[in-house]
Design a protein around this motif. Structure first.
Motif, PDB file in Angstrom:
ATOM      1  N   ILE A   1      17.219  18.946   0.212  1.00 15.76           N
ATOM      2  CA  ILE A   1      17.847  18.081  -0.799  1.00 15.76           C
ATOM      3  C   ILE A   1      18.171  16.718  -0.205  1.00 15.76           C
ATOM      4  O   ILE A   1      17.907  15.679  -0.825  1.00 15.76           O
ATOM      5  N   GLY A   2      18.719  16.694   1.005  1.00 12.16           N
ATOM      6  CA  GLY A   2      19.050  15.422   1.650  1.00 12.16           C
ATOM      7  C   GLY A   2      17.833  14.552   1.872  1.00 12.16           C
ATOM      8  O   GLY A   2      17.848  13.358   1.586  1.00 12.16           O
ATOM      9  N   ARG A   3      16.758  15.146   2.381  1.00  7.96           N
ATOM     10  CA  ARG A   3      15.546  14.363   2.645  1.00  7.96           C
ATOM     11  C   ARG A   3      14.867  13.949   1.355  1.00  7.96           C
ATOM     12  O   ARG A   3      14.339  12.850   1.246  1.00  7.96           O
ATOM     13  N   SER A   4      14.864  14.821   0.363  1.00  9.75           N
ATOM     14  CA  SER A   4      14.196  14.518  -0.910  1.00  9.75           C
ATOM     15  C   SER A   4      14.905  13.432  -1.690  1.00  9.75           C
ATOM     16  O   SER A   4      14.289  12.781  -2.541  1.00  9.75           O
ATOM     17  N   SER A   5      16.193  13.233  -1.425  1.00  9.40           N
ATOM     18  CA  SER A   5      16.946  12.238  -2.186  1.00  9.40           C
ATOM     19  C   SER A   5      16.763  10.818  -1.653  1.00  9.40           C
ATOM     20  O   SER A   5      17.244   9.869  -2.256  1.00  9.40           O
ATOM     21  N   VAL A   6      16.076  10.670  -0.524  1.00 11.28           N
ATOM     22  CA  VAL A   6      15.867   9.355   0.070  1.00 11.28           C
ATOM     23  C   VAL A   6      14.488   8.856  -0.349  1.00 11.28           C
ATOM     24  O   VAL A   6      13.480   9.513  -0.112  1.00 11.28           O
ATOM     25  N   THR A   7      14.450   7.674  -0.941  1.00  6.24           N
ATOM     26  CA  THR A   7      13.183   7.164  -1.453  1.00  6.24           C
ATOM     27  C   THR A   7      12.226   6.605  -0.397  1.00  6.24           C
ATOM     28  O   THR A   7      11.022   6.758  -0.550  1.00  6.24           O
ATOM     29  N   PRO A   8      12.676   5.951   0.686  1.00  2.00           N
ATOM     30  CA  PRO A   8      11.695   5.375   1.599  1.00  2.00           C
ATOM     31  C   PRO A   8      10.894   6.395   2.415  1.00  2.00           C
ATOM     32  O   PRO A   8       9.884   6.046   2.998  1.00  2.00           O
ATOM     33  N   THR A   9      11.337   7.658   2.469  1.00  2.00           N
ATOM     34  CA  THR A   9      10.595   8.633   3.263  1.00  2.00           C
ATOM     35  C   THR A   9       9.279   8.963   2.577  1.00  2.00           C
ATOM     36  O   THR A   9       9.184   8.940   1.355  1.00  2.00           O
TER      37      THR A   9
END
Length: 186
Positions: free
Chosen positions: A132-140
């Motif tokens: 959830i934490g990684r998926s919520s960041v757009t630049p990744t």
């Protein structure tokens, strides 16, 4: 109780909380600049012991929090009718019958089965926080289908392993406190 010793934090308890807590810490670092700086400092060549201690304490604290979420979600699932064929019977511990021999056996069951259950199920919750934490960041970069397949495979493996360990623990615990009725003793 005389002659009893309270056990402290051991390796089983450490892996049950620290590693899953670190997964959650990494997931939360996508939302916190402070946590990102701690993780970045941990991989630096000339880091001090302070960074290690911060990460260890944060991982432990988050691991204990993750364990609380696990107790609410996964334990409840395994004891509910929603688990279908995976439903487990709640252990029936007769604390008044806990003598030194049963206390030692209980300690062995905890270290042999319950700590693994905690590790697997807490890791599953930590993995969810990480995703959830990684998926919520757009630049990744977005995850490919293979990333999702791998995550689902790991998640299912953790759930399966946690159920197996918890089943062994609850069955053994119930067996430890079975009291023979007068008919069975004859």
């Amino acid at each position: 109780m005389t002659g009893t010793k309270v056990e402290g934090l051991n390796f089983g308890a450490a892996i049950a909380f620290v590693a899953p807590g670190f997964l959650a810490l990494k997931g939360l670092s996508y939302q916190s600049a402070t946590l990102q700086s701690w993780l970045a400092a941990a991989v630096e060549k000339d880091q001090g012991v302070g960074v290690f201690l911060f990460l260890l304490l944060a991982s432990t604290a988050l691991g204990i929090g993750v364990s609380g979420v696990r107790a609410l979600l996964i334990d409840s699932l395994f004891f509910s009718r929603l688990a279908f064929g995976w439903k487990l019977n709640r252990p029936k511990v007769e604390w008044d019958k806990l003598d030194d021999q049963k206390r030692q056996a209980l300690s062995t069951l905890i270290e042999g089965f319950y700590r693994y259950y905690q590790f697997y199920s807490n890791s599953l919750i930590g993995l969810v926080v990480l995703v959830i934490g990684r998926s919520s960041v757009t630049p990744t970069p977005p995850w490919t289908i293979w990333h999702w397949v791998g995550l689902l495979a790991v998640g299912f493996s953790l759930l399966w392993s946690s159920h197996d360990s918890f089943r062994k623990y609850t069955e053994s615990l119930n067996g430890l406190f079975v009291v023979a009725t007068p008919k069975e003793a004859a």
